[in-house]
Design an enzyme around this catalytic site. Sequence first.
Site, PDB file in Angstrom:
ATOM      1  N   LYS A  88       0.874  -1.173   0.000  1.00  0.00           N
ATOM      2  CA  LYS A  88       0.000   0.000   0.000  1.00  0.00           C
ATOM      3  C   LYS A  88       0.909   1.219   0.000  1.00  0.00           C
ATOM      4  CE  LYS A  88      -4.560   0.878   0.685  1.00  0.00           C
ATOM      5  NZ  LYS A  88      -5.755   0.102   0.412  1.00  0.00           N
ATOM      6  N   GLY A 190     -24.036   4.021  -1.253  1.00  0.00           N
ATOM      7  CA  GLY A 190     -23.190   4.690  -2.245  1.00  0.00           C
ATOM      8  C   GLY A 190     -22.915   3.734  -3.392  1.00  0.00           C
ATOM      9  N   LYS A 191     -21.700   3.773  -3.919  1.00  0.00           N
ATOM     10  CA  LYS A 191     -21.375   2.975  -5.108  1.00  0.00           C
ATOM     11  C   LYS A 191     -21.607   1.487  -4.869  1.00  0.00           C
ATOM     12  CE  LYS A 191     -17.192   4.790  -5.593  1.00  0.00           C
ATOM     13  NZ  LYS A 191     -17.234   5.885  -4.604  1.00  0.00           N
TER      14      LYS A 191
HETATM   15  N1  LIG Z   1     -15.812   0.645  -4.046  1.00  0.00           N
HETATM   16  C1  LIG Z   1     -15.206  -0.520  -3.870  1.00  0.00           C
HETATM   17  O1  LIG Z   1     -14.953  -1.252  -4.819  1.00  0.00           O
HETATM   18  C2  LIG Z   1     -14.837  -0.966  -2.472  1.00  0.00           C
HETATM   19  C3  LIG Z   1     -14.015  -2.099  -2.340  1.00  0.00           C
HETATM   20  C4  LIG Z   1     -13.700  -2.553  -1.050  1.00  0.00           C
HETATM   21  C5  LIG Z   1     -14.185  -1.871   0.055  1.00  0.00           C
HETATM   22  N2  LIG Z   1     -14.968  -0.749  -0.119  1.00  0.00           N
HETATM   23  C6  LIG Z   1     -15.459  -0.065   1.081  1.00  0.00           C
HETATM   24  O2  LIG Z   1     -16.877  -0.079   1.084  1.00  0.00           O
HETATM   25  C7  LIG Z   1     -17.383   1.122   1.660  1.00  0.00           C
HETATM   26  C8  LIG Z   1     -18.308   1.816   0.667  1.00  0.00           C
HETATM   27  O3  LIG Z   1     -17.586   2.115  -0.508  1.00  0.00           O
HETATM   28  P1  LIG Z   1     -18.235   2.929  -1.708  1.00  0.00           P
HETATM   29  O4  LIG Z   1     -17.270   2.825  -2.834  1.00  0.00           O
HETATM   30  O5  LIG Z   1     -19.645   2.502  -1.881  1.00  0.00           O
HETATM   31  O6  LIG Z   1     -18.172   4.395  -1.109  1.00  0.00           O
HETATM   32  P2  LIG Z   1     -19.198   5.606  -1.392  1.00  0.00           P
HETATM   33  O7  LIG Z   1     -18.530   6.815  -0.857  1.00  0.00           O
HETATM   34  O8  LIG Z   1     -19.669   5.581  -2.797  1.00  0.00           O
HETATM   35  O9  LIG Z   1     -20.462   5.224  -0.478  1.00  0.00           O
HETATM   36  C9  LIG Z   1     -20.495   5.372   0.901  1.00  0.00           C
HETATM   37  C10 LIG Z   1     -21.903   5.836   1.265  1.00  0.00           C
HETATM   38  O10 LIG Z   1     -22.017   5.880   2.681  1.00  0.00           O
HETATM   39  C11 LIG Z   1     -22.714   7.052   3.031  1.00  0.00           C
HETATM   40  N3  LIG Z   1     -22.394   7.387   4.425  1.00  0.00           N
HETATM   41  C12 LIG Z   1     -21.305   8.024   4.907  1.00  0.00           C
HETATM   42  N4  LIG Z   1     -21.387   8.128   6.245  1.00  0.00           N
HETATM   43  C13 LIG Z   1     -22.529   7.506   6.613  1.00  0.00           C
HETATM   44  C14 LIG Z   1     -23.153   7.268   7.859  1.00  0.00           C
HETATM   45  N5  LIG Z   1     -22.605   7.674   9.007  1.00  0.00           N
HETATM   46  N6  LIG Z   1     -24.346   6.620   7.874  1.00  0.00           N
HETATM   47  C15 LIG Z   1     -24.919   6.199   6.711  1.00  0.00           C
HETATM   48  N7  LIG Z   1     -24.359   6.400   5.500  1.00  0.00           N
HETATM   49  C16 LIG Z   1     -23.187   7.040   5.453  1.00  0.00           C
HETATM   50  C17 LIG Z   1     -22.294   8.094   2.013  1.00  0.00           C
HETATM   51  O11 LIG Z   1     -23.222   9.142   1.926  1.00  0.00           O
HETATM   52  C18 LIG Z   1     -22.228   7.246   0.748  1.00  0.00           C
HETATM   53  O12 LIG Z   1     -23.467   7.233   0.067  1.00  0.00           O
HETATM   54  C19 LIG Z   1     -16.148   1.943   2.057  1.00  0.00           C
HETATM   55  O13 LIG Z   1     -15.831   1.659   3.404  1.00  0.00           O
HETATM   56  C20 LIG Z   1     -15.062   1.395   1.150  1.00  0.00           C
HETATM   57  O14 LIG Z   1     -13.772   1.552   1.718  1.00  0.00           O
HETATM   58  C21 LIG Z   1     -15.309  -0.289  -1.353  1.00  0.00           C
END
Ligand SMILES: NC(=O)c1ccc[n+]([C@@H]2O[C@H](COP(=O)([O-])OP(=O)(O)OC[C@H]3O[C@@H](n4cnc5c(N)ncnc54)[C@H](O)[C@@H]3O)[C@@H](O)[C@H]2O)c1
Length: 369
Positions: A88, A190-191
Amino acid sequence: MTEMTDGVLHTLFRTEQGGHEQVVLCQDRATGLKAVIALHSTALGPALGGTRFHAYASDEEAVRDALNLSRGMSYKNALAGLDHGGGKAVIIGDPDTLKSEELLLAYGRFVDSLGGRYVTACDVGTYVADMDVVARATRWATGRSPENGGAGDSSVLTSFGVFQGMRASAQHLWGDPTLRGRKVAVAGVGKVGKHLVEHLLEDGAEVVITDVRQESVQAILDKHASGKYAGRVTAVAGTDALIRVEGLDIYAPCALGGALNDESVPVLTAKVVCGAANNQLAHPGVEKDLADRGILYAPDYVVNAGGVIQVADELHGFDFDRCKAKAAKIFDTTLAIFARAKADGIPPAAAADRIAEQRMSDARAARAV
Ligand SMILES: NC(=O)c1ccc[n+]([C@@H]2O[C@H](COP(=O)([O-])OP(=O)(O)OC[C@H]3O[C@@H](n4cnc5c(N)ncnc54)[C@H](O)[C@@H]3O)[C@@H](O)[C@H]2O)c1
């Protein structure tokens, strides 16, 4: 030598959290680049893990983060069945003010200088467009846009992998790998969360969602108002309400880290926790608190590996179907972890660590022959 350096070096050389193969400090004063690249292990192959761009409170905090995150990647990659070790990088500074094309190119040259021992990707503060720039200076950058030979957004396969982890949890607990009729709470749409909701509805689950962004919640409610799938979706205001919903079968943290802590675990109504967020356990010992309450925990780094499976595949010319087949194996891996936890009388998080450590030590032993 300052106390600060002493502290980090002590961690690196003398503690359980250390033991990294190589840590590289990079500087380019012309662009303001200060970065740390940590290679925890290359036992299984080139170290793979993203680049975090963050305004750390101190340089020491940045080095520690690189050490912790790269160690985590070794375990994640090992359990994802990848021929990659863990690495990392962190870039120190506020990405909003410091990030520039020149800085990313300088960073790419440092990654390149490691000759493929480290393969980078996106993380907090870095995006697909940034990796496109980094990739101009090194072939060891993934997470690029499809226009530049990359696989693009990884959330599709991440959510698919989390869904496989949920199916495995259902198989382990209820003897049937389906979420049909189960009540599943998704915190953060989110995503990843929004795709996960889709999988769950298609499978016939009763989904309850929340998000701090009301627009994200409303978009999902609107999209599924017509009831295209067997399942249905409703919303509550806030994670505090979500974790207390009566009759919850599964809780899926899909927002920030630390969702499982001394406040949330005692009041959680779910029988299973399985979600995408990284670092869900707020501190060591929470995995035991969950087990003591009879809550099955599917380790975060195991079920959210779809994204890293995708970026690893990109190195070989991205193929979505090949990747999806690999991500589907998260089902078997999660089941194997639950079985090992039961056999050894330990929480699933500890069982996952043991299986990952075994794979790494087997690879090291094979290499030594
Ligand atoms: N995108 C990936 O491929 C991936 C891969 C591995 C792990 N992750 C992990 O998964 C999680 C989500 O990733 P993502 O890409 O969807 O991120 P994102 O930022 O698109 O979505 C996160 C969502 O959580 C919401 N949020 C933030 N704080 C909050 C709270 N206190 N209560 C409720 N909702 C809240 C945000 O408004 C957002 O809609 C993260 O922890 C990320 O590290 C993502």
